[in-house]
Design an enzyme around this catalytic site. Structure first.
Site, PDB file in Angstrom:
ATOM      1  N   PRO A 135       5.600  13.995 -78.463  1.00  0.00           N
ATOM      2  CG  PRO A 135       5.627  12.342 -80.098  1.00  0.00           C
ATOM      3  CD  PRO A 135       6.105  13.731 -79.822  1.00  0.00           C
ATOM      4  N   GLY A 145      -7.428  -0.899 -73.487  1.00  0.00           N
ATOM      5  CA  GLY A 145      -7.672  -0.361 -72.144  1.00  0.00           C
ATOM      6  C   GLY A 145      -8.505   0.913 -72.212  1.00  0.00           C
ATOM      7  CD  GLU A 146      -7.443   5.703 -73.174  1.00  0.00           C
ATOM      8  OE1 GLU A 146      -8.526   6.309 -73.177  1.00  0.00           O
ATOM      9  OE2 GLU A 146      -6.531   5.920 -72.361  1.00  0.00           O
ATOM     10  CB  SER A 190      -5.379   2.631 -70.617  1.00  0.00           C
ATOM     11  OG  SER A 190      -4.193   2.913 -71.318  1.00  0.00           O
ATOM     12  CG  HIS A 191      -1.431  -0.014 -70.344  1.00  0.00           C
ATOM     13  ND1 HIS A 191      -2.060   0.829 -71.234  1.00  0.00           N
ATOM     14  CD2 HIS A 191      -1.509  -1.240 -70.879  1.00  0.00           C
ATOM     15  CE1 HIS A 191      -2.479   0.126 -72.279  1.00  0.00           C
ATOM     16  NE2 HIS A 191      -2.163  -1.126 -72.092  1.00  0.00           N
ATOM     17  CE  LYS A 241      -0.530   5.047 -97.621  1.00  0.00           C
ATOM     18  NZ  LYS A 241      -0.091   6.413 -97.905  1.00  0.00           N
ATOM     19  CG  HIS A 245       4.304  -6.242 -72.699  1.00  0.00           C
ATOM     20  ND1 HIS A 245       3.654  -5.102 -72.272  1.00  0.00           N
ATOM     21  CD2 HIS A 245       5.615  -5.898 -72.795  1.00  0.00           C
ATOM     22  CE1 HIS A 245       4.535  -4.131 -72.102  1.00  0.00           C
ATOM     23  NE2 HIS A 245       5.741  -4.589 -72.412  1.00  0.00           N
ATOM     24  CB  ALA A 277       2.578   1.677 -71.089  1.00  0.00           C
ATOM     25  CD  GLN A 311       6.788  18.540 -74.910  1.00  0.00           C
ATOM     26  OE1 GLN A 311       5.725  19.019 -75.309  1.00  0.00           O
ATOM     27  NE2 GLN A 311       7.950  19.119 -75.092  1.00  0.00           N
TER      28      GLN A 311
HETATM   29  P1  NDP Z   1      -2.024   7.540 -77.360  1.00  0.00           P
HETATM   30  O1  NDP Z   1      -2.791   7.646 -78.625  1.00  0.00           O
HETATM   31  O2  NDP Z   1      -2.605   8.120 -76.133  1.00  0.00           O
HETATM   32  O3  NDP Z   1      -0.586   8.194 -77.532  1.00  0.00           O
HETATM   33  C1  NDP Z   1       0.302   7.695 -78.499  1.00  0.00           C
HETATM   34  C2  NDP Z   1       1.584   8.506 -78.533  1.00  0.00           C
HETATM   35  O4  NDP Z   1       1.310   9.791 -79.106  1.00  0.00           O
HETATM   36  C3  NDP Z   1       2.180   8.800 -77.154  1.00  0.00           C
HETATM   37  O5  NDP Z   1       3.565   8.761 -77.267  1.00  0.00           O
HETATM   38  C4  NDP Z   1       1.658  10.202 -76.839  1.00  0.00           C
HETATM   39  O6  NDP Z   1       2.477  10.930 -75.930  1.00  0.00           O
HETATM   40  C5  NDP Z   1       1.677  10.829 -78.215  1.00  0.00           C
HETATM   41  N1  NDP Z   1       0.709  11.922 -78.373  1.00  0.00           N
HETATM   42  C6  NDP Z   1      -0.588  11.928 -77.990  1.00  0.00           C
HETATM   43  N2  NDP Z   1      -1.163  13.108 -78.332  1.00  0.00           N
HETATM   44  C7  NDP Z   1      -0.202  13.845 -78.940  1.00  0.00           C
HETATM   45  C8  NDP Z   1      -0.162  15.152 -79.511  1.00  0.00           C
HETATM   46  N3  NDP Z   1      -1.229  15.955 -79.515  1.00  0.00           N
HETATM   47  N4  NDP Z   1       1.008  15.577 -80.045  1.00  0.00           N
HETATM   48  C9  NDP Z   1       2.112  14.793 -80.037  1.00  0.00           C
HETATM   49  N5  NDP Z   1       2.135  13.552 -79.499  1.00  0.00           N
HETATM   50  C10 NDP Z   1       1.000  13.077 -78.969  1.00  0.00           C
HETATM   51  O7  NDP Z   1      -1.622   6.002 -77.071  1.00  0.00           O
HETATM   52  P2  NDP Z   1      -2.434   4.669 -77.387  1.00  0.00           P
HETATM   53  O8  NDP Z   1      -3.820   4.859 -76.882  1.00  0.00           O
HETATM   54  O9  NDP Z   1      -2.233   4.278 -78.797  1.00  0.00           O
HETATM   55  O10 NDP Z   1      -1.669   3.626 -76.463  1.00  0.00           O
HETATM   56  C11 NDP Z   1      -1.741   3.792 -75.051  1.00  0.00           C
HETATM   57  C12 NDP Z   1      -0.832   2.811 -74.365  1.00  0.00           C
HETATM   58  O11 NDP Z   1      -1.320   1.493 -74.514  1.00  0.00           O
HETATM   59  C13 NDP Z   1       0.609   2.785 -74.855  1.00  0.00           C
HETATM   60  O12 NDP Z   1       1.422   3.003 -73.711  1.00  0.00           O
HETATM   61  C14 NDP Z   1       0.809   1.363 -75.372  1.00  0.00           C
HETATM   62  O13 NDP Z   1       2.091   0.816 -75.127  1.00  0.00           O
HETATM   63  C15 NDP Z   1      -0.218   0.612 -74.558  1.00  0.00           C
HETATM   64  N6  NDP Z   1      -0.597  -0.647 -75.190  1.00  0.00           N
HETATM   65  C16 NDP Z   1      -0.127  -1.821 -74.669  1.00  0.00           C
HETATM   66  C17 NDP Z   1      -0.472  -3.024 -75.232  1.00  0.00           C
HETATM   67  C18 NDP Z   1       0.069  -4.314 -74.729  1.00  0.00           C
HETATM   68  O14 NDP Z   1      -0.216  -5.351 -75.299  1.00  0.00           O
HETATM   69  N7  NDP Z   1       0.864  -4.341 -73.695  1.00  0.00           N
HETATM   70  C19 NDP Z   1      -1.402  -3.095 -76.368  1.00  0.00           C
HETATM   71  C20 NDP Z   1      -1.769  -1.791 -76.877  1.00  0.00           C
HETATM   72  C21 NDP Z   1      -1.406  -0.622 -76.279  1.00  0.00           C
HETATM   73  P3  NDP Z   1       1.997  11.109 -74.388  1.00  0.00           P
HETATM   74  O15 NDP Z   1       2.184   9.764 -73.771  1.00  0.00           O
HETATM   75  O16 NDP Z   1       2.881  12.151 -73.820  1.00  0.00           O
HETATM   76  O17 NDP Z   1       0.551  11.523 -74.426  1.00  0.00           O
END
Ligand code: NDP
Length: 362
Positions: A308, A190-191, A50-51, A234, A123, A126, A310
Site C-alpha cells: 500500500p 469521490g470514486e 478523488s481528493h 465485519k 475533513h 485523503a 507504492q
Molecule cells: P483504495 O481502495 O484506492 O486504496 C486503499 C489502500 O489500499 C491504499 O493505501 C492503497 O495504496 C492500497 N492498495 C490499493 N490497491 C492495492 C494493491 N493491489 N495492493 C496493495 N495495496 C493496495 O482507497 P479508497 O478508495 O478506500 O479511499 C480513497 C481515499 O479516500 C483515501 O485516501 C481516503 O482517506 C479517502 N476518503 C476520505 C474521506 C473523508 O471523509 N475525508 C472519506 C472516505 C475516503 P495506494 O494509495 O498506493 O494505491
C-alpha cells in the site's frame, strides 16, 4: 482507480499557488489557504485524484454558503499529558491538526503517545497527508474520520455511516514509510462521483438504491441510494468503530447528525477525527522499523504484488520529474475560481458536483 487527462503538466508549486488563490478568494485565512492548498495539490500530485482538484468546487461551495468557517482558529487543550483535545470551531480538520503540532510532539516525547481528538471539523480530503509525516519522524500514526451518512450498515436499507476512512503510517528501515489509507465503504464516495461523471457502472456489491436494493449505478447510489461497507458484517463493525472513535469519542457529530439546513450546495462533512501517534521505541521492540521492513519483504515474497502507498509514491516521483497532469478544462476552471468568488457554483443541485473537475474515462 480513475485516471486523468493530461493536456498540460503543472508543477506542484504552481498548482499549490493557484489553489491558495482560490481558497483566499473564497474566504479562508492565509494559514488555512496554505494548509489546504498544499494538501489538495499533494493529493493531485500523488494521483489520489478523488481528493485532489476534483474537490475544489465542494470546498468553495461550503465556504461561500457559510457552512464551514475558513477563518476560524482552533482551540487546543490538554485533557492529560497525552490526551489532546482540539475544537476546530467549524473549520477544516487539517489546520486544526496543524495547530496541535507542538502539543503532539510534547506528548509523544513525554509519554510515548499522543491521542488527538478533533471535533467540530470538516475533513474533505485523503487521510494519508495526516499520517505520513509522523512516520517520516520515526513514529507510528493511526487516524479515523467520520463524515456524511452515505453508507448503509450490513444488510441495512438506510444511511447511517460516513465512508469513514482509516489510515495508518509506519516507518520502514531503509525505505519510504508504509502508508495504508482506505475508506470503510466498498468505494470512497469521490470514486462513485468520478464514475457518475464518466457514466461508468460500479462493481457488483458497491451499493444500494433508495429502497435498499442492490445497485451498480453511480447516479442511483448518489441520488438517495447508499454505499455498502467493505467486507460484509465485519467491515460494517469496523465502520461502527470509526464512527465511535471519530464522531463520539472526540465530542464531534455522528455522520447521520449532519444537516446542511439552509446551506444549500455545501459539501464538506462536519464531523470529527481521532489520531493516535505512538513512539515505537517505547515498545522495547529491538528495532521496530527493521521489523516492519522484514515483514514487508515477506509480504512481497509471499506473492502480494505491491505494498500500500507504492502507487502514490510512484506518482509523486513521476510528478516531480514531469509535473502534475491536468486537463485544459480543469486548468481553466481553477483559474476562473481563482479570479471570481464561487457563488456562481450554487445554482446547481447539492448532490451533483457543481463544477466537475472531470477525469478521463477510466
Ligand atoms: P483504495 O481502495 O484506492 O486504496 C486503499 C489502500 O489500499 C491504499 O493505501 C492503497 O495504496 C492500497 N492498495 C490499493 N490497491 C492495492 C494493491 N493491489 N495492493 C496493495 N495495496 C493496495 O482507497 P479508497 O478508495 O478506500 O479511499 C480513497 C481515499 O479516500 C483515501 O485516501 C481516503 O482517506 C479517502 N476518503 C476520505 C474521506 C473523508 O471523509 N475525508 C472519506 C472516505 C475516503 P495506494 O494509495 O498506493 O494505491
Amino acid at each position: 482507480m480513475t485516471t486523468r487527462q493530461a493536456d498540460f503538466h503543472i508543477s506542484f508549486d504552481e498548482l499549490r499557488f493557484l489553489l491558495r488563490d482560490i481558497f483566499l478568494k473564497n474566504g479562508t485565512s492565509s494559514i488555512v489557504a496554505d494548509i489546504l492548498s498544499a494538501n489538495c495539490a499533494g493529493c493531485e500530485r500523488d494521483g489520489a485524484i478523488s481528493h485532489g482538484i476534483f474537490r475544489v468546487p465542494g470546498y468553495v461551495a461550503s465556504l461561500v454558503t457559510g457552512w464551514v468557517d475558513g477563518k476560524t482558529e482552533p482551540d487546543v487543550d490538554l485533557a492529560s499529558p497525552s490526551f489532546i483535545r482540539i475544537d476546530a470551531h467549524n473549520g477544516f480538520a487539517q489546520p486544526a491538526l496543524a495547530a496541535g503540532a507542538e502539543a503532539i510532539k510534547a506528548a509523544v516525547e513525554g509519554t510515548g503517545i499522543a491521542i488527538v481528538a478533533i471535533r467540530n471539523s470538516h475533513h474533505f480530503s485523503a487521510l494519508w497527508p495526516d499520517v505520513e509525516p509522523f512516520a517520516r519522524e520515526g513514529l507510528f500514526a493511526l487516524s479515523f474520520v467520520n463524515g456524511l451518512a452515505n453508507v448503509v450498515p450490513h444488510g441495512g436499507h438506510s444511511r447511517v455511516y460516513g465512508t469513514n476512512p482509516i489510515a495508518f503510517a509506519t516507518p520502514v528501515a531503509g525505505g519510504e514509510p508504509l502508508v495504508v489509507d482506505q475508506a470503510t465503504s466498498v468505494l470512497a464516495n469521490g470514486e462513485v462521483r468520478l464514475h457518475a461523471l464518466a457514466n461508468t457502472p460500479l462493481p457488483p456489491g458497491t451499493g444500494v438504491d433508495s429502497a435498499g436494493r442492490p445497485s451498480t449505478d453511480p447516479h442511483t447510489i448518489l441520488a438517495g441510494g447508499a454505499l455498502n461497507t467493505f467486507g460484509g458484517y465485519k467491515g460494517s463493525s469496523i465502520a461502527l468503530m470509526v464512527e465511535l472513535m471519530a464522531g463520539a469519542l472526540t465530542g464531534g457529530q455522528l455522520s447521520f447528525e449532519n444537516d446542511f439546513g439552509d446551506h444549500v450546495g455545501a459539501q464538506t462533512p462536519k464531523a470529527g477525527q481521532l489520531l493516535l501517534v505512538i513512539d515505537p521505541a517505547r515498545g522495547g521492540n529491538a528495532g521496530y522499523a527493521g521489523r516492519v521492513s522484514h515483514l514487508c519483504s515477506r509480504l512481497i515474497d509471499a506473492g502480494q504484488d505491491r505494498l500500500p502507498g507504492q502507487r502514490r509514491y510512484a506518482n509523486r516521483l513521476k510528478a516531480e520529474r514531469l509535473g502534475i497532469p491536468i486537463s485544459e478544462g480543469n486548468l481553466v476552471q481553477l483559474k476562473t475560481l481563482a479570479c471570481l468568488t464561487g457563488r456562481f457554483l450554487l445554482n446547481e443541485t447539492p448532490d451533483r458536483n457543481p463544477l466537475p473537475m472531470s477525469p478521463e474515462t477510466p
